[in-house]
Design a protein around this motif. Structure first.
Motif, PDB file in Angstrom:
ATOM      1  N   LEU A  98      -2.538   4.321   1.704  1.00 48.18           N
ATOM      2  CA  LEU A  98      -3.983   4.550   1.666  1.00 48.18           C
ATOM      3  C   LEU A  98      -4.292   6.036   1.489  1.00 48.18           C
ATOM      4  O   LEU A  98      -3.812   6.862   2.267  1.00 48.18           O
ATOM      5  CB  LEU A  98      -4.627   4.057   2.963  1.00 48.18           C
ATOM      6  N   ALA A  99      -5.095   6.364   0.492  1.00 51.22           N
ATOM      7  CA  ALA A  99      -5.486   7.769   0.273  1.00 51.22           C
ATOM      8  C   ALA A  99      -6.265   8.300   1.475  1.00 51.22           C
ATOM      9  O   ALA A  99      -6.049   9.418   1.930  1.00 51.22           O
ATOM     10  CB  ALA A  99      -6.316   7.890  -1.004  1.00 51.22           C
ATOM     11  N   ALA A 100      -7.185   7.494   1.988  1.00 53.44           N
ATOM     12  CA  ALA A 100      -7.971   7.848   3.161  1.00 53.44           C
ATOM     13  C   ALA A 100      -7.956   6.641   4.105  1.00 53.44           C
ATOM     14  O   ALA A 100      -8.711   5.688   3.915  1.00 53.44           O
ATOM     15  CB  ALA A 100      -9.405   8.199   2.764  1.00 53.44           C
ATOM     16  N   PRO A 101      -7.059   6.647   5.103  1.00 56.44           N
ATOM     17  CA  PRO A 101      -6.926   5.477   5.974  1.00 56.44           C
ATOM     18  C   PRO A 101      -8.218   5.118   6.700  1.00 56.44           C
ATOM     19  O   PRO A 101      -8.886   5.986   7.262  1.00 56.44           O
ATOM     20  CB  PRO A 101      -5.837   5.886   6.966  1.00 56.44           C
ATOM     21  N   THR A 102      -8.554   3.852   6.649  1.00 56.41           N
ATOM     22  CA  THR A 102      -9.670   3.280   7.390  1.00 56.41           C
ATOM     23  C   THR A 102      -9.165   2.008   8.057  1.00 56.41           C
ATOM     24  O   THR A 102      -8.163   1.429   7.616  1.00 56.41           O
ATOM     25  CB  THR A 102     -10.841   2.907   6.463  1.00 56.41           C
ATOM     26  N   PRO A 103      -9.834   1.551   9.111  1.00 52.60           N
ATOM     27  CA  PRO A 103      -9.419   0.298   9.718  1.00 52.60           C
ATOM     28  C   PRO A 103      -9.415  -0.869   8.713  1.00 52.60           C
ATOM     29  O   PRO A 103      -8.467  -1.654   8.683  1.00 52.60           O
ATOM     30  CB  PRO A 103     -10.451   0.093  10.835  1.00 52.60           C
ATOM     31  N   SER A 104     -10.462  -0.941   7.889  1.00 49.40           N
ATOM     32  CA  SER A 104     -10.499  -2.047   6.916  1.00 49.40           C
ATOM     33  C   SER A 104      -9.394  -1.905   5.883  1.00 49.40           C
ATOM     34  O   SER A 104      -8.813  -2.904   5.431  1.00 49.40           O
ATOM     35  CB  SER A 104     -11.859  -2.107   6.220  1.00 49.40           C
ATOM     36  N   GLY A 105      -9.079  -0.678   5.494  1.00 47.77           N
ATOM     37  CA  GLY A 105      -8.003  -0.454   4.538  1.00 47.77           C
ATOM     38  C   GLY A 105      -6.653  -0.858   5.102  1.00 47.77           C
ATOM     39  O   GLY A 105      -5.831  -1.470   4.404  1.00 47.77           O
ATOM     40  N   LEU A 106      -6.408  -0.515   6.374  1.00 45.69           N
ATOM     41  CA  LEU A 106      -5.165  -0.927   7.022  1.00 45.69           C
ATOM     42  C   LEU A 106      -5.071  -2.442   7.058  1.00 45.69           C
ATOM     43  O   LEU A 106      -4.039  -3.022   6.713  1.00 45.69           O
ATOM     44  CB  LEU A 106      -5.085  -0.346   8.436  1.00 45.69           C
ATOM     45  N   PHE A 107      -6.135  -3.100   7.473  1.00 50.82           N
ATOM     46  CA  PHE A 107      -6.115  -4.561   7.544  1.00 50.82           C
ATOM     47  C   PHE A 107      -5.893  -5.168   6.166  1.00 50.82           C
ATOM     48  O   PHE A 107      -5.108  -6.110   6.018  1.00 50.82           O
ATOM     49  CB  PHE A 107      -7.413  -5.080   8.176  1.00 50.82           C
ATOM     50  N   ALA A 108      -6.531  -4.619   5.151  1.00 56.99           N
ATOM     51  CA  ALA A 108      -6.340  -5.125   3.789  1.00 56.99           C
ATOM     52  C   ALA A 108      -4.879  -5.006   3.360  1.00 56.99           C
ATOM     53  O   ALA A 108      -4.340  -5.910   2.710  1.00 56.99           O
ATOM     54  CB  ALA A 108      -7.254  -4.389   2.812  1.00 56.99           C
ATOM     55  N   GLU A 109      -4.230  -3.896   3.737  1.00 57.71           N
ATOM     56  CA  GLU A 109      -2.810  -3.735   3.404  1.00 57.71           C
ATOM     57  C   GLU A 109      -1.948  -4.740   4.164  1.00 57.71           C
ATOM     58  O   GLU A 109      -0.994  -5.292   3.621  1.00 57.71           O
ATOM     59  CB  GLU A 109      -2.339  -2.310   3.712  1.00 57.71           C
ATOM     60  N   MET A 110      -2.268  -4.971   5.438  1.00 59.55           N
ATOM     61  CA  MET A 110      -1.519  -5.956   6.225  1.00 59.55           C
ATOM     62  C   MET A 110      -1.611  -7.336   5.583  1.00 59.55           C
ATOM     63  O   MET A 110      -0.628  -8.072   5.526  1.00 59.55           O
ATOM     64  CB  MET A 110      -2.057  -6.005   7.662  1.00 59.55           C
ATOM     65  N   VAL A 111      -2.782  -7.678   5.101  1.00 60.33           N
ATOM     66  CA  VAL A 111      -2.995  -8.989   4.488  1.00 60.33           C
ATOM     67  C   VAL A 111      -2.406  -9.041   3.082  1.00 60.33           C
ATOM     68  O   VAL A 111      -1.851 -10.060   2.669  1.00 60.33           O
ATOM     69  CB  VAL A 111      -4.502  -9.342   4.472  1.00 60.33           C
ATOM     70  N   ARG A 112      -2.476  -7.922   2.376  1.00 62.97           N
ATOM     71  CA  ARG A 112      -2.012  -7.893   0.982  1.00 62.97           C
ATOM     72  C   ARG A 112      -0.550  -8.313   0.843  1.00 62.97           C
ATOM     73  O   ARG A 112      -0.170  -8.970  -0.119  1.00 62.97           O
ATOM     74  CB  ARG A 112      -2.223  -6.516   0.360  1.00 62.97           C
ATOM     75  N   GLN A 113       0.291  -7.947   1.804  1.00 65.54           N
ATOM     76  CA  GLN A 113       1.696  -8.342   1.678  1.00 65.54           C
ATOM     77  C   GLN A 113       1.833  -9.860   1.608  1.00 65.54           C
ATOM     78  O   GLN A 113       2.700 -10.381   0.917  1.00 65.54           O
ATOM     79  CB  GLN A 113       2.545  -7.762   2.802  1.00 65.54           C
ATOM     80  N   TRP A 114       0.947 -10.573   2.304  1.00 65.07           N
ATOM     81  CA  TRP A 114       0.993 -12.034   2.295  1.00 65.07           C
ATOM     82  C   TRP A 114       0.379 -12.607   1.015  1.00 65.07           C
ATOM     83  O   TRP A 114       0.925 -13.544   0.432  1.00 65.07           O
ATOM     84  CB  TRP A 114       0.298 -12.589   3.543  1.00 65.07           C
ATOM     85  N   THR A 115      -0.747 -12.068   0.588  1.00 62.50           N
ATOM     86  CA  THR A 115      -1.331 -12.580  -0.659  1.00 62.50           C
ATOM     87  C   THR A 115      -0.381 -12.321  -1.822  1.00 62.50           C
ATOM     88  O   THR A 115      -0.196 -13.194  -2.681  1.00 62.50           O
ATOM     89  CB  THR A 115      -2.726 -11.975  -0.944  1.00 62.50           C
ATOM     90  N   ASP A 116       0.244 -11.152  -1.842  1.00 66.03           N
ATOM     91  CA  ASP A 116       1.203 -10.853  -2.908  1.00 66.03           C
ATOM     92  C   ASP A 116       2.367 -11.841  -2.885  1.00 66.03           C
ATOM     93  O   ASP A 116       2.779 -12.362  -3.923  1.00 66.03           O
ATOM     94  CB  ASP A 116       1.739  -9.425  -2.782  1.00 66.03           C
ATOM     95  N   GLU A 117       2.909 -12.094  -1.696  1.00 69.39           N
ATOM     96  CA  GLU A 117       4.029 -13.040  -1.585  1.00 69.39           C
ATOM     97  C   GLU A 117       3.607 -14.433  -2.039  1.00 69.39           C
ATOM     98  O   GLU A 117       4.313 -15.072  -2.821  1.00 69.39           O
ATOM     99  CB  GLU A 117       4.532 -13.116  -0.143  1.00 69.39           C
ATOM    100  N   TYR A 118       2.480 -14.891  -1.561  1.00 71.99           N
ATOM    101  CA  TYR A 118       2.062 -16.254  -1.896  1.00 71.99           C
ATOM    102  C   TYR A 118       1.738 -16.397  -3.376  1.00 71.99           C
ATOM    103  O   TYR A 118       2.061 -17.414  -3.989  1.00 71.99           O
ATOM    104  CB  TYR A 118       0.878 -16.674  -1.029  1.00 71.99           C
TER     105      TYR A 118
END
Length: 196
Positions: free
Chosen positions: A76-96
């Motif tokens: 994340l260029a500028a970490p935000t709580p929503s950005g962190l959560f989006a990254e946590m979820v992205r690993q799963w959407t990418d895998e699926y």
């Protein structure tokens, strides 16, 4: 995986098989075969049998999830709580989206399969969730979320992610994952203290 020794390969393999098949359907022979380890080495490395192996796989999964938080923040260029959560979820959407919906969280699988029947596995799962929650909570605090809220929001983020994983696997669709990111993002960002 080749850099790992036979013991580490078996723990990793157990986590991978549990996330796909659950604890009950993951046999010791399958773990040894998946790990490319001799079956006889199971008793050597895991004298406590399947229960010990499952508990160590659950612990590995908790550490893996917790250790990924720094990587997510670095993306994340500028970490935000929503950005962190989006990254946590992205690993799963990418895998699926890339591989299908066969795998879930090994900690959740072990909890579902063993929480009532095996005290040590329930305790290992609780510890794994705590190991994961800690880095999320610290990251939120570092972003300006007040300390008294950071832990609760970390639990909310992990709970929403785990629930969305289950729904995504049931529906064979990433809809639940994208929904939790969209709906929780504003709430998470609103928790950042304006004073910080």
């Amino acid at each position: 995986m080749s850099e790992r020794g036979p013991r580490e390969r078996m723990v990793f393999s157990a986590a991978q098989l549990i996330r796909r098949d659950g604890v009950a359907s993951t046999g010791m022979r399958e773990v040894a075969a998946h790990a490319g380890a001799p079956r006889g080495s199971l008793q050597h490395y895991f004298p406590g049998g399947k229960e010990q192996l499952v508990n160590e796989a659950v612990g590995w999964a908790g550490r893996y999830a917790g250790n990924r938080i720094d990587r997510f923040l670095a993306a994340l260029a500028a970490p935000t709580p929503s950005g962190l959560f989006a990254e946590m979820v992205r690993q799963w959407t990418d895998e699926y989206e890339a591989s299908g919906f066969a795998g879930g969280c090994p900690v959740a699988a072990a909890t579902v399969d063993c929480a009532e029947s095996t005290v040590s596995t329930r305790e290992a799962a609780a510890a794994a969730f705590a190991i994961w929650t800690g880095p999320v909570s610290r990251a939120l605090a570092d972003m300006g979320v007040p300390g008294e809220r950071a832990g609760g929001l970390a639990t909310l983020m992990i709970s929403a992610l785990e629930g969305a994983i289950l729904i995504a696997r049931a529906e064979r669709d990433v809809r639940a994952l994208t929904t939790v990111v969209r709906e929780l993002g504003p709430l998470l960002d609103a928790a950042v203290s304006k004073d910080g």
